[in-house]
Scaffold this motif. Structure first.
Motif, short mmCIF file in Angstrom:
data_model
loop_
_atom_site.label_atom_id
_atom_site.label_comp_id
_atom_site.label_asym_id
_atom_site.label_seq_id
_atom_site.Cartn_x
_atom_site.Cartn_y
_atom_site.Cartn_z
N ARG A 131 0.83 -1.21 0.00
CA ARG A 131 0.00 0.00 0.00
C ARG A 131 0.86 1.25 0.00
NH1 ARG A 131 -4.31 -2.45 4.00
NH2 ARG A 131 -5.58 -3.46 2.42
N ARG A 132 2.08 1.15 0.56
CA ARG A 132 2.98 2.29 0.57
C ARG A 132 4.41 1.79 0.64
NH1 ARG A 132 5.43 6.36 3.81
NH2 ARG A 132 5.26 8.37 2.76
N SER A 146 8.19 8.24 -3.05
CA SER A 146 7.21 7.37 -2.39
C SER A 146 6.15 6.90 -3.38
CB SER A 146 6.55 8.10 -1.22
OG SER A 146 5.72 9.13 -1.67
N SER A 188 2.34 5.20 -3.24
CA SER A 188 1.21 4.78 -2.42
C SER A 188 0.13 4.24 -3.34
CB SER A 188 0.68 5.93 -1.56
OG SER A 188 0.25 7.00 -2.36
N LYS A 232 6.45 11.83 -5.44
CA LYS A 232 5.39 10.98 -4.94
C LYS A 232 4.54 10.46 -6.10
CE LYS A 232 2.29 11.47 -1.12
NZ LYS A 232 1.53 12.40 -0.28
N GLU A 245 1.09 8.45 -6.62
CA GLU A 245 -0.11 8.00 -5.94
C GLU A 245 -0.97 7.23 -6.93
OE1 GLU A 245 -1.41 11.39 -3.00
OE2 GLU A 245 -0.63 12.24 -4.89
#
Length: 128
Positions: free
Chosen positions: A46-47, A59, A61, A97, A99
């Motif tokens: 999930r992350r 990151s 996610s 990031k 997502e």
């Protein structure tokens, strides 16, 4: 190295199998060596956070991630909608990031334009 008992015991293609696993678990993979693109897949986590050499972080996610939710419904890279089905190596190196919003069914509208496809030596001719 040989495939016989006197070869390198435990050698799994000089790390290629474990590298494939780590990349795939993160949700992307370098399909074409020498091209700075990673094809998006379905992350295991999930992350996850990549701690880069220069202190930056990248990151990943994956909202709603589960064994049943394996399709990318929506992707956002550094706050902007991302329709490409690949990541650029240099975007990762810059830190940031990614997502992903995962879904149970494929989003047939996302990432369908020719420019959203990763590099390929072959020409893609869509079925009409």
């Amino acid at each position: 190295y040989t495939p016989l008992p006197d070869g390198l015991c435990g050698d799994e293609d000089n790390g290629q199998t474990s590298a494939w696993y780590v990349f795939s678990a993160l949700g992307f993979y370098p399909v074409c060596p020498g091209v700075p693109q990673y094809v998006l897949g379905s992350p295991l986590f999930r992350r996850a956070v990549l701690l880069l050499e220069d202190g930056k972080e990248f990151s990943i996610s994956a909202l709603n991630n589960s064994p049943d939710y394996v399709y990318i419904n929506k992707a956002v890279l550094n706050g902007k909608s991302w329709n490409n089905n690949w990541l650029d190596h240099f975007d990762i190196l810059d830190g940031g990031k990614l997502e992903l919003e995962m879904n149970k069914i494929p989003n047939k509208e996302r990432g369908t334009a020719r420019e959203n496809a990763p590099f390929s030596l072959s020409v893609c001719n869509p079925i009409e």
